[in-house]
Design an enzyme around this catalytic site. Structure first.
Site, PDB file in Angstrom:
ATOM      1  N   THR A 230      -5.811   2.115  -1.265  1.00  0.00           N
ATOM      2  CA  THR A 230      -4.752   1.443  -0.239  1.00  0.00           C
ATOM      3  C   THR A 230      -4.082   2.859   0.083  1.00  0.00           C
ATOM      4  O   THR A 230      -3.337   3.515  -0.684  1.00  0.00           O
ATOM      5  CB  THR A 230      -3.862   0.613  -0.960  1.00  0.00           C
ATOM      6  OG1 THR A 230      -4.479  -0.606  -1.038  1.00  0.00           O
ATOM      7  CG2 THR A 230      -2.647   0.162   0.012  1.00  0.00           C
TER       8      THR A 230
ATOM      9  N   LYS B 157      -4.199  -4.212   5.229  1.00  0.00           N
ATOM     10  CA  LYS B 157      -3.901  -4.258   3.826  1.00  0.00           C
ATOM     11  C   LYS B 157      -2.459  -4.244   3.708  1.00  0.00           C
ATOM     12  O   LYS B 157      -1.754  -4.868   2.801  1.00  0.00           O
ATOM     13  CB  LYS B 157      -4.531  -3.058   3.021  1.00  0.00           C
ATOM     14  CG  LYS B 157      -4.005  -2.943   1.494  1.00  0.00           C
ATOM     15  CD  LYS B 157      -4.400  -4.091   0.634  1.00  0.00           C
ATOM     16  CE  LYS B 157      -3.978  -4.260  -0.764  1.00  0.00           C
ATOM     17  NZ  LYS B 157      -4.285  -3.211  -1.585  1.00  0.00           N
TER      18      LYS B 157
ATOM     19  N   LYS C 290       4.480   2.220  -4.032  1.00  0.00           N
ATOM     20  CA  LYS C 290       3.567   3.208  -3.048  1.00  0.00           C
ATOM     21  C   LYS C 290       3.094   2.445  -1.944  1.00  0.00           C
ATOM     22  O   LYS C 290       3.342   3.121  -0.493  1.00  0.00           O
ATOM     23  CB  LYS C 290       2.314   3.501  -3.946  1.00  0.00           C
ATOM     24  CG  LYS C 290       1.245   4.445  -2.790  1.00  0.00           C
ATOM     25  CD  LYS C 290      -0.129   4.364  -3.349  1.00  0.00           C
ATOM     26  CE  LYS C 290      -0.895   3.270  -3.181  1.00  0.00           C
ATOM     27  NZ  LYS C 290      -2.243   3.097  -3.311  1.00  0.00           N
TER      28      LYS C 290
END
Lengths: 293, 293
Positions: free
Chosen positions: A102, A177, A245
């Site tokens: 990701t 995502k 993150k």
């Protein structure tokens, strides 16, 4: 090169909890596998089963028809792909690059452009489904990149996931995502605030779940995380640090796209406060602790 | 009195979209039904099927063994129960009072106390499941009150709902409903922010739902409201105005209980801004419009 037969050589860089399971599926399917990882010990059992170890990602790329990466942060992705001696420099013409980390959509686009200059296709293909999804090869894989490269990579991706959808051109997998993580952030806030209210108002939260767990409030997170929270189980399925993150990437992209996402902002702020208290290696359900303090 | 046989007389006050369906189930089950409503025309078809009309809630109470109310706001609940000539003053000894409005836990406790002084049991029994759940008698009913009164009311409640759970003493049904709305508020924020990001980033939101609709982000709201939002259908299943009422009650209770719920606060603030723009009679999925403006 013809992907999808056993003469295809696959490279896999990044053997964390998820990457290790994913690489294992590819090896088990009979592909020739080349691997690399920050710490070599994580590769030991794969090497024992026939995988070839390399010290550097660039060396894996030089050996493989399909190069898959599953590392930590966008800065790691950038380094292994774009640094001197890295994947893009060493990759074979005609190969396919697949970053399943990701990471940032903008970086995915840059890698695709750099790869194209070398005559190579790059896909961004982040996943959801966690360690269990990786182990059981039931990941949802969100793919960005050219249709032809997607079609060619599909037999390999099918070894790792059960729901594989091309979302658009380079970067689109990462964007999808991020959508997933934005929905998760808001839903987690709702779940934790609802359960916090239940406890504070003197209700039995398990009895509350019997009433609300089947109606409009129903969600995978209310179901799974609710149960863990009530058990006092804050062990990581997904680390708070990693979620921060992802939310940071989403915030930066949202700002670039001029869309304000205040619930994402709120979730990120609370999770960062929890990480500052030393809870970054707990699971995302530890958001509940914010409401207990 | 024995609730659950056809000699029981049931009173029903409040024949809005949901109340009308709920009262209809009770009449259809063969109970003698007495009704009242702000506007009489809503009762016409029930009266044609044998229900008895009364101009005032107090008159319904004077005629019934079980008195059910389903009105708008806590102030309406307070007026019909506690005003002079109201339900508590006119109710028969031994009757059961059931308020199914989403209202304040504190008010539910006050009504229970006032009812007890008259030798009567009161239950708070708000529902979730919306107009469809009411029509199909598949509501989730969250009940607060004494166990004996709950047991006695159960045969009547079963005519309206499929998931009926006693959450605790007086007010506990309202608290559980507020938990439901708090979870819904956060989840709606996540759903709308995720879809807003999807559109702004150039993805096809329907394709995004194919990737994210089956994993950790999955929820009833992502599924149902997501689809309506993408169709541009903002017709009310549940009015923004009513959701604001529920969130206001939840905020006031959270403050009283000293628990901070910032996502609830955020959702309420955005919904109030939408209502101020004249969208109070649209469905809660119109939250998405905030992110398009």
């Amino acid at each position: 090169m013809t992907v999808g037969n056993e003469k295809t050589t696959v490279g896999f860089v990044g053997l964390g909890i998820m990457g290790h399971s994913m690489a294992g599926h590819i090896l088990a399917a009979g592909y020739s596998l080349h691997v690399s990882n920050r710490s070599r010990s994580k590769a030991d059992d794969l090497v024992a089963k026939g995988a070839r170890w390399h010290d550097r990602a660039g060396e894996v790329a030089a050996a493989a028809d399909v190069v898959i990466t599953m590392v930590g942060y966008p800065r790691d992705v950038e380094a292994i792909y774009l640094d001197s001696g890295g994947i893009v420099e060493r990759v074979r013409p005609g190969a396919i690059l697949i970053d399943m980390t990701t990471s940032s959509p903008e970086l995915a686009e840059r890698i695709a452009v750099a790869a194209k200059r070398r005559g190579v296709s790059a896909l961004d293909a982040p996943v959801s489904g966690g360690d269990v999804g990786a182990r059981e090869a039931r990941l949802s894989i969100m793919v960005g990149g050219e249709p032809a490269a997607f079609d060619e990579a599909l037999p390999i991706l099918k070894l790792m996931g059960s729901n594989i959808v091309r979302q658009g051109g380079p970067g689109a997998g990462q964007h999808a995502k991020l959508c997933n993580q934005i929905v998760v952030a808001g839903t987690m806030l709702g779940v934790c605030e609802g359960l916090a209210y239940a406890k504070r108002s003197g209700l039995d939260p398990e009895t509350v779940l019997k009433s609300i767990g089947a109606g409009a409030a129903k969600s995978v997170l209310l179901d799974k995380m609710g149960e863990r929270i009530l058990r006092g189980d804050f062990a990581p399925g997904f680390f708070i640090d990693h979620f921060i993150k992802d939310m940071s990437i989403a915030s930066a992209e949202a700002e670039r796209l001029h869309v304000e996402l205040p619930a994402l902002h709120l979730a990120r702020r609370i999770y960062e406060a929890l990480a500052a208290q030393g809870l970054g290696r707990e699971g995302t359900q530890a958001l509940f602790k914010h409401y207990e303090s």
